[in-house]
Write an enzyme that holds these catalytic residues in place. Structure first.
Site, PDB file in Angstrom:
ATOM      1  CB  CYS A  19     -14.962  -1.802 -16.479  1.00 42.06           C
ATOM      2  SG  CYS A  19     -15.940  -1.240 -17.895  1.00 42.06           S
ATOM      3  CB  CYS A  22     -17.747   2.639 -16.801  1.00 44.76           C
ATOM      4  SG  CYS A  22     -18.622   1.098 -17.138  1.00 44.76           S
ATOM      5  CG  ASP A 442       7.920   2.722   6.309  1.00 45.80           C
ATOM      6  OD1 ASP A 442       8.420   3.854   6.427  1.00 45.80           O
ATOM      7  OD2 ASP A 442       7.370   2.106   7.234  1.00 45.80           O
ATOM      8  CG  ASP A 641       4.355  -0.427   9.320  1.00 45.28           C
ATOM      9  OD1 ASP A 641       4.963   0.563   8.855  1.00 45.28           O
ATOM     10  OD2 ASP A 641       4.437  -0.774  10.513  1.00 45.28           O
ATOM     11  CG  ASP A 645       4.388   3.902   4.998  1.00 42.99           C
ATOM     12  OD1 ASP A 645       5.315   4.684   4.771  1.00 42.99           O
ATOM     13  OD2 ASP A 645       4.404   3.072   5.933  1.00 42.99           O
TER      14      ASP A 645
END
Length: 766
Positions: A19, A22, A442, A641, A645
Site C-alpha cells: 500500500c 509501505c 486524443d 487509444d 498516449d
C-alpha cells in the site's frame, strides 16, 4: 571535488510493499541513511530510485535499510546491472497473485460453513451445543492464523514504525473477535453470563469474514498493479531485439545494444525500425502513430528522420543511426510513463486517513474502560465484568463494516461497469474518476474513426464524379498506401466499377501512375502532376477549402489533363459530439490534444464543439499538458487509444483507454471503455461519481454504529440509565452495520446513466 560529483544513482527492486504507507515507510528508511541525496519509491513498479553520496554510503547499506524497514531486496541476476531494462521487471506479481488466490479460496471455503453454523441459531441441529462451538473454533482458527497471518505481520511492522493503517484495523478487529471467542470457549466461567448457565457469545465468524473480504480487495489491487506494469513492458517490446547492420555490402544480424551512432542499418517492409536515425537510401511509408497519433503513415525518402519502434510498411529503408539507448524517442516515452507513475500521488481512502487516530483511540477507550471497571470492583466478578466491557468495546469497534465499506461498493461498481462495457481497475481508479472536471481527448482513433475514408469528389471536367472516382480508384488499386485504400474502398461502397489497370508505378510521397483501358491516369500531389506538365492551379482554391476542413486533397489527371479532386479524411465518430455535449452537461471541460496537424485538429474540434486545442504535440508534450492542467488545480482525465498516449494516460489523475486501442494504452489506463468506445465515457464518469457517493455513505454507516455503540459498550451511561451493551448486542450492532453497508452497495446494481441537457462552458485558450 564538488560533492555533487559524488552523487551516484541507485535502483533497488523491493518485495513486500502492499500500500501507499509501505512506500512512504521505505522512503523514510532510505532518507535515514547517511549520504542519501534523493529517494523516490514507486509502488506500481515495486522499486526505489534516487541519488546517494558514494563517499558516505553504499548500495548494500541502502538495501539493508530497506530490509530493516521490513521489506525484501532481491539481488539482480548474475551479470545484470541493477538498472535499465532488467531492473524494470517487478518482483513476481504472478506469484503474489497466486498466493492471494489460494489464501482467498482457503478463507472462503472455511468462512462460508462457519457463517452457516454461527448464524443458524439452532436451526441446524447441534450448532448450539459444545460440539458446535468447537466446530466454529476449528473453522475460524486456520483462517486467522493461515491467510490472515499476513495482516498481523503487516500491522506489527506498522506498530514498530509508530503508525497505523488498514492492516492495523483488520488485525485489531479479527484478533479481538478471535481472542475473546477463544477465551469464552475455553474458560466460560470468566464471564458473568456463565453464572446463570448461559454460554458467552462467540464471534469467530466476524474474525473470519473480515479477513476473507480484505483478501479479496488485496487480490484486486495486485491484479491492477500488474496491469499497470504491462504498460512499460509493452513499450519495451516495441523495440526490436536485433538489427541488420551493413558493413559495405555485407549484412550483419546484431543485437541492437551493439549499434552505435554512425552505423548503417537496413529495414525491410513489415519490420519495426530498431533505433533513431536518418534515411540514406530507399523510399517507404512508415507508421508513426505510436509517436504522433496520426492515422496516416509518413512517407520517407533520403534525409527523412526515422524513429525506433515505428513500423516500416511498404518499402526497404537504409538509415544511419543517430541515437541509441535512452536517447531514442521510444526510450523517452518509457521514461515519461515511469515518471508519471512515480509522481502520482496515492489516493488515500477515508478509512486509511482516519485509521491513524481511530485505532489508538479505540485501544485507549477499551483500556480505560477496563481500568475504570476494575477500579470499581476489584473482585474476581469485577475483573470478569471489566474484561467483558473491554471486549465489548473492541467488538463494537471491530472494523468489519469499515473493511467492507470500500471493497463492497467497489466490487458492485466495477461489476456494474463490466455489464456496461467499462473495465475499472479498482477503487482508487473509481475515486479519481469521480472528481474529474477536465477531460483531454486524443483525436485519432478516439473521437475519429482512426482511418481515412473518402469524403468528397470534385470534378472539373465533363466526366462527372462517378467516372472521376472510377479512374482514380482503378489507378490506386495496386497501391498499399492508406489513402489509396480509402479511395478504393470508397469506390466499392458507392458501387463505382474498378477498371483493369497495368503499368502501375508509384513514387513515395508523391503519387501513382497507371494505364487504365489505354488511358494514362495520374493521382497524387500537385508537384507529381506538375512533373508531367499538368497544371493543378484551377483546383487550388477547392483544395485549400478541403484542407481547412481537415481533409487531405488528392489531384487526379487523365491523359495529361486535370479532371478533378478526391478528398479523404479521418472523420469524427457519430458518438463524439454527443459525448462532448454530455460532458459539458456534467460541468466537465473538454480539450483536444493530438499529434496531428493544426488545421486538421481545429477542423475536428469545430465539428465537435471543442474550443481548446493542442495540436502537433509529441507524447511527452501530452504528458506535460496534463501536468499543466493539474497545476491549475484541475482534476484531469486523459482519454486515448494509442501508444503515444501512454505517458499522458499515466500522468493524468485518471487514464481512460478505448478497448479497441493499443494494448499499451489499455495497460497504462485505469479505465477501459470496452464496447461502445468513446460513447461510454460519460457513463463511466457518472458511475464513478455514484460509486464514491456510495462509499461515503458506507463509511458513515460503518462509523455511526461505532460512535453510538462505544459509549454504551464502555458503560458510560450505566450510572444514570443502568444500560450495559453486552458483547452479544455489540455483535448484533456490528452485524447490522455490515448489512447496511452491503445493502447500500448493492443499490449500485441499478445504476443507470443520466441524460442531461448540455451547458455551455466558457471558451479557453491553450
Amino acid at each position: 571535488m564538488s560533492r555533487a560529483l559524488d552523487a551516484q544513482p541507485f535502483e533497488l527492486l523491493i518485495q513486500g510493499m502492499t500500500c501507499a504507507s509501505c512506500a512512504r515507510r521505505v522512503e523514510k528508511a532510505l532518507h535515514g541513511v547517511t549520504g542519501m541525496r534523493q529517494a523516490t519509491v514507486n509502488l506500481a513498479t515495486q522499486r526505489a530510485t534516487g541519488l546517494y553520496d558514494a563517499r558516505q554510503t553504499t548500495q548494500a547499506e541502502l538495501a539493508e535499510a530497506v530490509v530493516h524497514a521490513g521489506y525484501a531486496v532481491p539481488a539482480p541476476a548474475a551479470g545484470e546491472p541493477p538498472s535499465g531494462a532488467a531492473a524494470l521487471a517487478p518482483p513476481p506479481e504472478e506469484d503474489a497473485q497466486r498466493v492471494l488466490q489460494r489464501s482467498l479460496l482457503v478463507s472462503a471455503a472455511l468462512t462460508l460453513p462457519l457463517l452457516a453454523v454461527a448464524m443458524s441459531h439452532g436451526v441446524i441441529a447441534g450448532t448450539e451445543s459444545l460440539w458446535g462451538r468447537w466446530l466454529q473454533f476449528a473453522l475460524a482458527t486456520p483462517v486467522v492464523f493461515g491467510p490472515g497471518r499476513r495482516f498481523f505481520r503487516l500491522a506489527w511492522t506498522a506498530l514498530q514504525h509508530r503508525t497505523a493503517d488498514m492492516n492495523t484495523l483488520v488485525a485489531l478487529g479479527a484478533g479481538a473477535a478471535w481472542s475473546y471467542s477463544t477465551a469464552a470457549l475455553v474458560a466460560p466461567g470468566l464471564f458473568p453470563h456463565a453464572e446463570h448457565g448461559a454460554a458467552p457469545h462467540l464471534y469467530f465468524e466476524a474474525a473470519a469474514a473480515i479477513l476473507c473480504f480484505v483478501l479479496l480487495g488485496k487480490l484486486l489491487e495486485t491484479r491492477a498493479r500488474r496491469r499497470l506494469m504491462d504498460a512499460v513492458h509493452g513499450l519495451m517490446a516495441l523495440q526490436p531485439r536485433r538489427a541488420r547492420r551493413l558493413r559495405g555490402e555485407v549484412e550483419e544480424d546484431v543485437p541492437i545494444d551493439q549499434l552505435v551512432p554512425g552505423d548503417t542499418v537496413l529495414v525491410r517492409p513489415g519490420e519495426r525500425i530498431p533505433t533513431d536515425g536518418d534515411v540514406v537510401r530507399g523510399t517507404s511509408a512508415v507508421d508513426e502513430s505510436m509517436l504522433t497519433g496520426e492515422s496516416l503513415p509518413i512517407d520517407k525518402a533520403a534525409g527523412a528522420p526515422v524513429f525506433g519502434g515505428t513500423l516500416n510498411q511498404s518499402g526497404s529503408l537504409t538509415f544511419r543511426v543517430l541515437k541509441t539507448g535512452k536517447g531514442t524517442a521510444l526510450s523517452r516515452i518509457i521514461e515519461a510513463v515511469e515518471q508519471a507513475q512515480s509522481a502520482r500521488a496515492p489516493i488515500a481512502r477515508l478509512a486509511d486517513r482516519v485509521s491513524g487516530l481511530f485505532v489508538p483511540a479505540v485501544l485507549g477507550i477499551a483500556t480505560l474502560t477496563f481500568l475504570v471497571w476494575l477500579g470499581l470492583d476489584g473482585s474476581s466478578a469485577g475483573f470478569a465484568t471489566a474484561v467483558e466491557r473491554f471486549v465489548a468495546v473492541l467488538v463494537i469497534a471491530c472494523p468489519c463494516a469499515l473493511g467492507l465499506a470500500t471493497p463492497a461498493a467497489v466490487a458492485v461498481g466495477t461489476g456494474r461497469g463490466a455489464e456496461l462495457g467499462i473495465l475499472i481497475k479498482g477503487g482508487a481508479a473509481l475515486e479519481a474518476a469521480s472528481h474529474v472536471d477536465t477531460v483531454l481527448l486524443d483525436k485519432t482513433g478516439t473521437v475519429t474513426e482512426g482511418k481515412p475514408s473518402l469524403t468528397e469528389l470534385i470534378s472539373c471536367s465533363h466526366l462527372g464524379t462517378s467516372a472521376l472516382l472510377s479512374w482514380a480508384a482503378s489507378a490506386e488499386r495496386e497501391s498499399e498506401h492508406p489513402i489509396a485504400r480509402a479511395i478504393v474502398e470508397g469506390a466499392r461502397e458507392r458501387g463505382v466499377p474498378l477498371l483493369p489497370a497495368e503499368g502501375f508505378r508509384s513514387e513515395a510521397g508523391s503519387g501513382v501512375e497507371a494505364c487504365v483501358q489505354g488511358h494514362t491516369v495520374r493521382v497524387g500531389t500537385p508537384a507529381w502532376l506538375g512533373r508531367a506538365g499538368i497544371d493543378a492551379q484551377p483546383l487550388e482554391e477547392e483544395a485549400g477549402r478541403l484542407a481547412a476542413k481537415g481533409h487531405t486533397p488528392v489531384w487526379v489527371a487523365l491523359d495529361g489533363a486535370l479532371v478533378g479532386l478526391v478528398a479523404v479524411a479521418d472523420r469524427p465518430t457519430k458518438a463524439a459530439r454527443p459525448v462532448v455535449d454530455a460532458l459539458g452537461a456534467m460541468g466537465i471541460e473538454t480539450l483536444l490534444v493530438t499529434g496531428d496537424r493544426a488545421g486538421t485538429a481545429h477542423a475536428v474540434a469545430r465539428a465537435l464543439g471543442i474550443r481548446t486545442v493542442f495540436a502537433e504535440v509529441k507524447p511527452e508534450d501530452k504528458a506535460r499538458i496534463v501536468r499543466e492542467q493539474r497545476a491549475r488545480g484541475r482534476t484531469v482525465a486523459m482519454v486515448g487509444d494509442g501508444i503515444n498516449d501512454a505517458p499522458a494516460l499515466a500522468e493524468a489523475h485518471t487514464g481512460i483507454a478505448l478497448g479497441t486501442g493499443a494494448d499499451i494504452a489499455v495497460a497504462a489506463a485505469e479505465l477501459t471503455l470496452l464496447s461502445d468506445g468513446i460513447a461510454a465515457l460519460p457513463t463511466a464518469l457518472q458511475l464513478a461519481r455514484a460509486t464514491l457517493k456510495t462509499i461515503r455513505q458506507n463509511l458513515f454507516w460503518a462509523f455511526i454504529y461505532n460512535v453510538m455503540g462505544i459509549p454504551l459498550a464502555a458503560g458510560l451511561l450505566y450510572p444514570w440509565t443502568g444500560w450495559l451493551l453486552s458483547p452479544i448486542v455489540a455483535s448484533a450492532a456490528m452485524s447490522l452495520s455490515s448489512v447496511s453497508v452491503l445493502t447500500n452497495s448493492l443499490r449500485l446494481r441499478r445504476f443507470r446513466p443520466a441524460v442531461a441537457e448540455p451547458i455551455h462552458l466558457e471558451e479557453t485558450t491553450p
